[in-house]
Design an enzyme around this catalytic site. Structure first.
Site, PDB file in Angstrom:
ATOM      1  N   ASN A  12       0.876  -1.182   0.000  1.00 44.48           N
ATOM      2  CA  ASN A  12       0.000   0.000   0.000  1.00 44.48           C
ATOM      3  C   ASN A  12       0.909   1.227   0.000  1.00 44.48           C
ATOM      4  OD1 ASN A  12      -1.766   2.066   0.580  1.00 44.48           O
ATOM      5  ND2 ASN A  12      -2.272   1.340   2.651  1.00 44.48           N
ATOM      6  N   LYS A  14       0.177   4.236  -0.329  1.00 40.15           N
ATOM      7  CA  LYS A  14      -0.461   5.435   0.261  1.00 40.15           C
ATOM      8  C   LYS A  14      -0.206   6.649  -0.638  1.00 40.15           C
ATOM      9  CE  LYS A  14      -0.143   3.233   4.732  1.00 40.15           C
ATOM     10  NZ  LYS A  14      -0.016   3.349   6.166  1.00 40.15           N
ATOM     11  N   HIS A 100      -9.466   1.261   4.953  1.00 39.41           N
ATOM     12  CA  HIS A 100      -8.191   1.430   5.649  1.00 39.41           C
ATOM     13  C   HIS A 100      -8.396   2.384   6.826  1.00 39.41           C
ATOM     14  CE1 HIS A 100      -4.105   2.608   6.575  1.00 39.41           C
ATOM     15  NE2 HIS A 100      -3.722   1.506   5.957  1.00 39.41           N
ATOM     16  N   GLU A 102      -6.739   4.726   7.953  1.00 41.87           N
ATOM     17  CA  GLU A 102      -6.486   6.153   7.663  1.00 41.87           C
ATOM     18  C   GLU A 102      -7.714   6.794   7.023  1.00 41.87           C
ATOM     19  OE1 GLU A 102      -2.782   5.535   5.612  1.00 41.87           O
ATOM     20  OE2 GLU A 102      -1.879   4.969   7.529  1.00 41.87           O
ATOM     21  N   GLU A 170      -5.381  -4.868  10.646  1.00 39.41           N
ATOM     22  CA  GLU A 170      -4.335  -3.870  10.847  1.00 39.41           C
ATOM     23  C   GLU A 170      -4.610  -3.106  12.144  1.00 39.41           C
ATOM     24  OE1 GLU A 170      -2.325  -2.703   6.880  1.00 39.41           O
ATOM     25  OE2 GLU A 170      -4.105  -1.465   7.106  1.00 39.41           O
ATOM     26  N   GLY A 176       2.638   2.138  10.775  1.00 35.97           N
ATOM     27  CA  GLY A 176       3.650   3.180  10.634  1.00 35.97           C
ATOM     28  C   GLY A 176       4.384   3.517  11.922  1.00 35.97           C
ATOM     29  N   SER A 214       3.410  -2.253  10.310  1.00 37.33           N
ATOM     30  CA  SER A 214       4.853  -2.348  10.574  1.00 37.33           C
ATOM     31  C   SER A 214       5.471  -3.684  10.174  1.00 37.33           C
ATOM     32  CB  SER A 214       5.160  -2.013  12.041  1.00 37.33           C
ATOM     33  OG  SER A 214       4.816  -0.654  12.306  1.00 37.33           O
TER      34      SER A 214
HETATM   35  P1  PGA Z   1       2.883   0.237   7.621  1.00 35.31           P
HETATM   36  O1  PGA Z   1       1.394   0.469   7.041  1.00 35.31           O
HETATM   37  O2  PGA Z   1       3.394  -1.031   6.992  1.00 35.31           O
HETATM   38  O3  PGA Z   1       3.654   1.453   7.188  1.00 35.31           O
HETATM   39  O4  PGA Z   1       2.769   0.108   9.091  1.00 35.31           O
HETATM   40  C1  PGA Z   1       0.522  -0.605   6.843  1.00 35.31           C
HETATM   41  C2  PGA Z   1      -0.772  -0.114   6.242  1.00 35.31           C
HETATM   42  O5  PGA Z   1      -1.245   0.962   6.632  1.00 35.31           O
HETATM   43  O6  PGA Z   1      -1.358  -0.783   5.368  1.00 35.31           O
END
Ligand code: PGA
Length: 251
Positions: A12, A14, A100, A102, A170, A176, A214
């Site tokens: 992803n 983003k 997601h 976010e 997640e 992140g 992560s």
């Molecule tokens: P990350 O994000 O691997 O940077 O923790 C995962 C995601 O949001 O899909």
């Protein structure tokens, strides 16, 4: 990892990548995947929508799939700035991430909105990756499994089958941050997700459940070895070809 469920390693990206960098990344991933010659796992990257077609072109001949990061529930219409599932499909996408955290946080997406987006994905011939996950406060309050259950029941459409659904667990606090749940916590969450799905999906045993938050080359092996973990959804580490390929190798 059950052999009956083909692992899915999904990047992803983003809101990252201008054309030159994104194409360099896509080319490096395509070359790495071609070199590895895997036939037993699926590799997907979800670039920003502006780059979908260019990245799909760069992936040609590698087997790497491309997907969207979000879609509108409607096929077309007066929704300024939005992108429909049909548009993603038209731009060569095969998958779309929906719900997601976010987007749930930044855009106030509810479970019902996420469910409508998953249905839109089906309408357009895309495979939705439905994201769920608890916040740190919910985990600390001991509510993780209950939160996941509510999100699944609200976000997964009634007609779901294993061929039409991927679920990504997640934990919001792991995205992140460099923090991950323990292997035992991931195992407990995924087992519960599958149990809840068994009440909703006729072939729940075959639904692929991804872990995200992560994931990197150095922890992918232990996370992907958990029985009910059938792949990973990767943010930050998917922006580095070597890291992403290391995770794909661990699958
Ligand atoms: P990350 O994000 O691997 O940077 O923790 C995962 C995601 O949001 O899909």
């Amino acid at each position: 990892m059950a052999r009956s469920r083909q692992p899915l390693i999904a990047g992803n990206w983003k809101m990252n990548g201008l054309r030159a960098d994104a194409l360099a990344l896509a080319t490096a991933v395509a070359e790495g995947v071609k070199r590895a010659g895997w036939t037993d796992r699926e590799i997907l990257v979800c670039p920003p929508a502006t780059l979908l077609m260019a990245v799909a072109e760069a992936m040609k001949g590698s087997g790497v799939l491309v997907g969207g990061q979000n879609c509108h529930a409607d096929a077309s219409g007066a929704h300024t700035g939005d992108i429909s599932a049909e548009m993603l499909r038209d731009a060569s996408a095969s998958h779309v991430i929906v719900g997601h955290s976010e987007r749930r946080t930044d855009c106030g997406e509810t479970d019902a909105a996420v469910r409508a987006k998953a249905e839109a994905a089906w309408r357009a011939g895309l495979l939705p990756i439905v994201c769920i996950g608890e916040t740190l406060a919910e985990r600390e309050a001991g509510r993780t499994l209950q939160v996941l259950e509510t999100q699944i029941k609200g976000s997964v459409p009634a007609a779901a089958t294993a061929a039409k659904l991927v679920v990504a667990y997640e934990p919001v606090w792991a995205i992140g941050t460099g923090k991950t749940p323990t292997v035992a916590e991931v195992a407990a969450a995924h087992a519960h997700i599958r149990k809840v799905l068994s009440g909703l999906v006729p072939d729940a045993d075959a639904v692929r459940l991804l872990y995200g938050g992560s994931v990197k080359g150095s922890n992918a092996g232990e996370l992907l070895a958990v029985g009910d973990v059938d792949g990973a959804l990767i943010g930050g580490a998917s922006l580095k070809a070597d890291e992403f390929l290391a995770i794909a190798k661990a699958a």
